[in-house]
Scaffold this motif. Structure first.
Motif, mmCIF file in Angstrom:
data_model
loop_
_atom_site.group_PDB
_atom_site.id
_atom_site.type_symbol
_atom_site.label_atom_id
_atom_site.label_comp_id
_atom_site.label_asym_id
_atom_site.label_seq_id
_atom_site.Cartn_x
_atom_site.Cartn_y
_atom_site.Cartn_z
ATOM 1 N N GLU A 1 -5.061 -12.715 0.717
ATOM 2 C CA GLU A 1 -5.955 -12.387 1.427
ATOM 3 C C GLU A 1 -5.261 -11.387 2.593
ATOM 4 O OE1 GLU A 1 -8.142 -12.606 5.110
ATOM 5 O OE2 GLU A 1 -6.277 -13.349 5.098
ATOM 6 N N THR A 2 -5.938 -10.082 2.886
ATOM 7 C CA THR A 2 -5.387 -9.328 4.083
ATOM 8 C C THR A 2 -6.710 -8.625 4.943
ATOM 9 O OG1 THR A 2 -5.559 -7.032 2.873
ATOM 10 C CG2 THR A 2 -3.554 -8.421 2.321
ATOM 11 N N ASP A 3 -6.447 -8.013 5.675
ATOM 12 C CA ASP A 3 -7.418 -7.450 6.745
ATOM 13 C C ASP A 3 -8.509 -6.847 5.978
ATOM 14 O OD1 ASP A 3 -6.458 -8.211 8.941
ATOM 15 O OD2 ASP A 3 -5.444 -6.192 9.477
ATOM 16 N N ASP A 4 -8.401 -6.040 4.942
ATOM 17 C CA ASP A 4 -9.292 -5.295 4.242
ATOM 18 C C ASP A 4 -9.619 -5.441 2.745
ATOM 19 O OD1 ASP A 4 -7.119 -4.182 3.356
ATOM 20 O OD2 ASP A 4 -7.653 -2.100 3.889
ATOM 21 N N GLN B 1 -3.588 -14.256 5.656
ATOM 22 C CA GLN B 1 -3.474 -13.473 7.133
ATOM 23 C C GLN B 1 -4.443 -14.259 7.991
ATOM 24 O OE1 GLN B 1 -3.592 -9.006 7.043
ATOM 25 N NE2 GLN B 1 -1.553 -9.118 6.169
ATOM 26 N N ARG B 2 -5.622 -14.617 7.260
ATOM 27 C CA ARG B 2 -6.676 -15.713 7.761
ATOM 28 C C ARG B 2 -6.199 -16.891 7.016
ATOM 29 N NH1 ARG B 2 -11.807 -11.963 7.492
ATOM 30 N NH2 ARG B 2 -10.362 -11.094 5.801
ATOM 31 N N ARG C 1 0.769 -1.227 -0.035
ATOM 32 C CA ARG C 1 -0.040 -0.039 0.040
ATOM 33 C C ARG C 1 1.023 1.096 0.079
ATOM 34 N NH1 ARG C 1 -5.645 -1.190 1.898
ATOM 35 N NH2 ARG C 1 -5.645 -3.434 0.971
#
Ligand code: GDD
Ligand code: MG
Length: 346
Positions: A319-322, A304-305, A20
């Motif tokens: 896959e990330t938090d958002d 991350q999950r 990011r």
């Protein structure tokens, strides 16, 4: 007297959603335990005369400083840019800093977003290059191309073997030209790493880009310095023309030498590239984090999950938090378009 210069100001948009603006790829542990910045330093620490000169965006000063400290890097300086002006000015201020006390040193210019699997081979090549650079040459490290990539610079080497003169340097040719170059067998890819005397780079800038040198010098001489950072003057740096070292100097200089490099180099510019340099299982899958893959081939997943995949071939999942990215392996250059869309929609 090798002085590493680490360029750490890029934005790495093709590695969205992990990379990011606030946290671009050089600060991420993409290919192992260390972040890309840390791995860049570790690779050269044993041949460096002192800690690195790091050029980064103002916004990333704390991440950069903290990550360097974690690997004991004691930077010679962390130079902060108020805004990116591409690599030629970034290297100019590094060269000015390196010659500040009337000294001179060999700048080993390193992008902070490359993977090199054979660090020993790289150090040997750098040491060979140091002797050549000491004699006033501008050394580039050439990679044997594996295909007509248009995102790279191409170096035509004089005939022969080993270190030799650069006959031509073409930054980011179109596909037709790149295809010809690769077919000719006479070209290397430019690795984006360079080695030259600080004073020699400044001479070439004076010759080919006098306005860039003058404005960079102004921003550097007005820099505010404290114990941790050298902050380039905002107004003066805004006036610096933006260009890469490849266009601004390497295409023009008559004094370039290419040192061939066979060290498992990879510019991990996309998720597919990252898959290809990562440890893979027998079916070509590479995973980071919590991933279960059943009957999958050539996948890359970053979770991350927990990420579970069944029956996929050549698919990338991040896959990330958002955000979650899912796409075909051969379309990952287009992740740029996702970022562009997000920006447009604010
Ligand atoms: N400090 C600073 N400021 N660093 C920057 C800036 C800037 O304005 N712009 C880019 N960088 C850093 C990036 O973070 C990266 O580490 C390095 O400089 C190279 O920039 P890229 O934007 O990634 O260049 P490129 O990949 O398009 O092309 C270069 O690398 C290729 C190999 O990976 C060229 O040298 C090509 O010729 C080469 O083939
Ligand atoms: Mg790059």
């Amino acid at each position: 007297e090798i002085q590493p210069v680490i360029l750490s100001g890029g934005s790495g948009t093709r590695l969205w959603p992990l990379s990011r603006e606030a946290y671009p790829k050089q600060f991420l542990p993409l290919a192992g335990e260390l972040t890309m910045l840390q791995a860049t330093w570790e690779r050269v620490a044993s041949i460096a005369a002192r800690g690195p000169l790091v050029i980064a965006n103002e916004e990333h000063r704390f991440v950069a400083a903290e990550q360097l400290q974690q690997v004991g890097a004691e930077p010679a300086a962390i130079i902060l840019e108020p805004a990116g002006r591409n690599t030629a000015p970034a290297i100019a201020v590094a060269a000015l800093e390196a010659t500040r006390d009337g000294g001179d040193s060999l700048l080993l210019v390193l992008p902070s977003d490359h993977v090199i699997t054979d660090a020993d081979a790289f150090r040997l090549a750098a040491q060979q290059a140091a002797g050549i650079a000491a004699a006033g040459k501008l050394v580039t490290f050439g990679i044997v191309p594996t295909g007509p990539e248009t995102g790279y610079g191409y170096i035509k080497a004089a005939s022969g073997e080993g270190a030799r003169a650069v006959e031509r340097f073409v930054e980011k040719p179109d596909l037709a030209a790149a295809t010809d170059y690769v077919a000719s067998g006479q070209y290397y890819w430019n690795s984006g790493m360079f080695l030259f005397k600080a004073s020699r780079y400044l001479q070439e800038l004076e010759r080919f880009q006098p306005a860039m040198l003058a404005t960079s010098r102004e921003a550097w001489s007005k820099a505010r310095r404290d114990a941790d950072f050298t902050r380039l003057d905002k107004e003066a740096f805004a006036a610096v023309p933006s260009d890469s070292i490849d266009y601004a100097v390497m295409e023009k200089t008559a004094d370039a030498i290419v040192v061939p490099l066979d060290a498992g180099w990879n510019d991990v510019g996309s998720w597919t590239a990252l898959r290809d340099v990562s440890q893979q299982d027998g079916d070509g899958n590479a995973h980071q984090g919590d991933v279960i893959a059943i009957d999958c081939r050539n996948t890359y997943a970053y979770g991350q999950r927990l990420v579970a995949m069944v029956g996929l071939d050549d698919v990338i999942v991040v896959e990330t938090d958002d955000a979650v990215l899912v796409g075909k392996g051969d379309r990952m250059q287009e992740v740029k378009a996702v970022v562009a869309r997000l920006k447009a929609e604010g």
